[in-house]
Scaffold this active site. Sequence first.
Site, short mmCIF file in Angstrom:
data_model
loop_
_atom_site.label_atom_id
_atom_site.label_comp_id
_atom_site.label_asym_id
_atom_site.label_seq_id
_atom_site.Cartn_x
_atom_site.Cartn_y
_atom_site.Cartn_z
N HIS A 81 -5.04 -2.08 -4.88
CA HIS A 81 -5.54 -0.89 -4.20
C HIS A 81 -6.32 -0.05 -5.20
O HIS A 81 -5.83 0.24 -6.29
CB HIS A 81 -4.39 -0.09 -3.59
CG HIS A 81 -3.69 -0.84 -2.51
ND1 HIS A 81 -2.55 -1.59 -2.73
CD2 HIS A 81 -4.01 -1.02 -1.20
CE1 HIS A 81 -2.19 -2.16 -1.59
NE2 HIS A 81 -3.05 -1.84 -0.65
N ARG A 89 7.40 -11.01 5.55
CA ARG A 89 6.96 -10.70 6.91
C ARG A 89 7.75 -11.58 7.88
O ARG A 89 7.88 -12.79 7.67
CB ARG A 89 5.46 -10.92 7.07
CG ARG A 89 4.66 -9.95 6.22
CD ARG A 89 3.16 -10.08 6.36
NE ARG A 89 2.49 -9.15 5.45
CZ ARG A 89 1.18 -9.09 5.24
NH1 ARG A 89 0.38 -9.92 5.91
NH2 ARG A 89 0.65 -8.23 4.40
N CYS A 121 0.79 -1.24 0.00
CA CYS A 121 0.00 0.00 0.00
C CYS A 121 0.82 1.29 0.00
O CYS A 121 0.50 2.21 -0.77
CB CYS A 121 -1.04 -0.02 1.12
SG CYS A 121 -0.63 -0.97 2.57
N HIS A 180 -8.35 -1.31 0.00
CA HIS A 180 -7.41 -2.43 -0.03
C HIS A 180 -8.21 -3.69 -0.34
O HIS A 180 -9.24 -3.92 0.29
CB HIS A 180 -6.74 -2.64 1.33
CG HIS A 180 -6.04 -1.44 1.89
ND1 HIS A 180 -4.67 -1.33 1.93
CD2 HIS A 180 -6.53 -0.31 2.45
CE1 HIS A 180 -4.35 -0.19 2.51
NE2 HIS A 180 -5.46 0.46 2.83
N GLN A 220 0.98 -12.05 -3.33
CA GLN A 220 -0.47 -12.07 -3.24
C GLN A 220 -1.08 -11.22 -4.34
O GLN A 220 -0.38 -10.43 -4.98
CB GLN A 220 -0.95 -11.62 -1.86
CG GLN A 220 -0.62 -10.19 -1.49
CD GLN A 220 -1.11 -9.84 -0.10
OE1 GLN A 220 -1.51 -10.69 0.68
NE2 GLN A 220 -1.10 -8.56 0.23
N ASP A 232 -2.51 -8.49 -4.64
CA ASP A 232 -2.73 -7.26 -3.89
C ASP A 232 -3.20 -6.16 -4.84
O ASP A 232 -2.58 -5.92 -5.87
CB ASP A 232 -1.41 -6.86 -3.23
CG ASP A 232 -1.61 -5.96 -2.04
OD1 ASP A 232 -2.76 -5.74 -1.67
OD2 ASP A 232 -0.59 -5.50 -1.48
N LYS A 285 -14.35 -2.63 7.22
CA LYS A 285 -13.84 -3.68 6.33
C LYS A 285 -14.86 -4.79 6.19
O LYS A 285 -15.77 -4.95 7.00
CB LYS A 285 -12.53 -4.25 6.87
CG LYS A 285 -12.66 -4.94 8.22
CD LYS A 285 -11.34 -5.56 8.67
CE LYS A 285 -11.50 -6.28 10.01
NZ LYS A 285 -10.29 -7.03 10.40
#
Length: 782
Positions: A493, A471, A442, A648, A489, A491, A576
């Site tokens: 945005h 991570r 992000c 997200h 992933q 991912d 969310k």
Amino acid sequence: MADGQAQESKLSVRPKEPSANVEALDVDSAKQTQSKKSKQKKNPSGSVNSQSLETQSDPSKSDNVGISQLPDFVLRRNELFEELKHKRDVEVLEKDHPVIDVVLDLGLDKHGSPIPAMPVAAKAWESTPGSFLRHVDKSVSSDVVIAKVDGKELWDLDRPLERSCRVSYLPFTSPEGRNVFWHSSAHVLGEAAECQYGCLLSHGPPVEQGFFYDMAIAGGQVVKESDWKPLESKAATFFKEKQSFDRLHVSISDLKRMFGYSKYKMYYIENLLPPEGSTVYRCGTLVDLCLGPHIQNTAKIKAFQIMKNSSCYFRGDKDDDSLQRIYGVAFPDKKQMNEHKKFLEEAAKRDHRKIGIDQELFFFNEVSPGSTFLLPHGTRIFNALQKLLRSEYQKRGYSEVQSPNMYDSDLWKRSGHWQHYSEDMFVLDVEKRKWALKPMNCPGHCMMFSHRERSYRELPLRMADFGVLHRNEASGALNGMTRVRKFQQDDTHIFCTQEQITAEIEGLFDFLKCIYGLFGFPFRLKLSTRPEKFLGELETWNVAESKLKEALTAFSASGGGQWELNEGDGAFYGPKIDITISDALRRDWQCATIQLDFQLPQNFDLEYMTGEDAAKAKSNAAGEAASEGNSTMPKAPGPGRARPVMIHRAIVGSFERFMAILTEHFAGKWPFWISPRQILVIPVMPAVNDYVEEVQRLFKSQKMYVDIDLSGNTMPKKIRTGQLQQYNFIFVVGAQEKESRSVNIRNRDDPETQAKGELVPLDQAIAKLRALKKERRLVNAI
């Protein structure tokens, strides 16, 4: 909490924050239990004499019968609990007990119809949810595990209500009910362990398939499999005793008096509890820190079994004490235990770690813990997933980007991740600057948005990134491909206006249906709303939540299923939607998430030109500035500009984790379009080897994975090997097939074709398999 290799036990708690993998006040998982009277309950041997932990330090003196007396610290702890409990009971008796309005919400009957709400007579500080069950049909009340007040707070069945409220009941079959049941069962295990070893308990939470308890045993003694039966026997005795779970709120000072003997409990008290103290629970001879709630009494537990034991590290930190961990599972009836064992047998067969090795998909090595070595056949699956998503991105207006893997720490400080997430990042010092490998995309996408002027005409702007993420997961938390350190992933945005939120969310729901439908995954949606501590303006939150509810309701109306409301559990930066899928074994997995974010666009001063008339925009901006006065709110965008909303979203989430889920969902029998082994061609005789090679070339030209077996093995052995390797189709060709330019096809999933397959002309076979692959069908049939 993380399992780890056994290390020599140390006796000091290091002043360090807990690992992100420790279930904080699951920490509370220990419970208290003892007799209702102020008499000390006898230990299993019948003695009430004491013995300190230190006197039990010789493991050779401990056998499977357990210790002969409870340690002094247990008796002193329990005496203090009894003293405080008596004092609290007197206080409650002296309180006013006004009449309160209580309505029972009994959910659905066995036919799925709503049961009418039932008002009941009640008094504050006296009436309990359990006392109302006498008004409820036994078919409902017999399954009740725990109560819920006003749809929000789980409540012990024997805990007096304090105000007017709605009370509902949860059975074991509900996720929350099951967690409470297993949490209570963990307390029974903790009680048995104290009686067996005289140990220092750490914590014992419910987990996905049961519960565990961590403990330090004197003298470095380790748990052995031969200890399991004695522990189970003690637990069985406690079940017969119908031990109640008694709740008590205790101040920090009294908690320190109560648990001063244990450095583990003192760590939790000093680092994890609020200043006003916390609750403890008693169950039999066990008193322990715990937020609760719990089942009414131990008689509810009808089946209990220890499943395994291991060593682990306190707080998941390899530099801290090595503890012993015992895993167990329990059920309210023996039938469910038998079903669970069958489930575990099937789950073991489907274990992605086993299938991954058997099918040569991936492996792990200690040279890079938590990082997958994806072999050629595993990479085929990975690439098929990415190809699927890329094809959908093209249809749905996404732009794929690539962002750096490493950023200066200043970027993470600006985004807020450094303050809240730095311990889970891999940090590097390079040329006197501090850097971190990215754990998420992000902040980089915010930089991409802001690198030039943006117009409202460009919105919604959908950025997709398959970049590598890292991570710093605790070593003991790593688990095959479901918990890794290096991963990729899907991912994305989305930067949009507030007016575009509903349409974007509806588009994401359609995306979910498309992807999950291909794999046969049903899914559920849960909306999490504004928490107590949140960033941004209340009105903005209300508008955003309203738009999410609008999209969810429209999705349900179109046949998308019901959604759940999870009030107060949103992220601090926005509401969310969590999406949970169910696999072939009916296990739940959360892969997808949709999160609205008002904070990052603010942190990065993201703006777009609105196209609003300049004079009007200046007037509006002046009015806003005047109304703000000396507000500490961040500077608002200038005239004719506005902040975008950031969404997200991930659908498959981590590719590694999703591959693990798919492996177990399909039990290694991959649908044709994603299969790493699609076709195996076997000759009946060497004389047709040239035709076998031609068939391979023809199907490979259609971008299919085709192998041939020209080895000296017998044909039955070749076929059997292909079946074990889960080829979707095996072509057996001989002189007849060569002459007629056809193939004899054996379908992996059609038993009727195994003895002798279907003879199909070569051009038809190519056309049918091309269609099967292109349509991404689940069923392996042509």
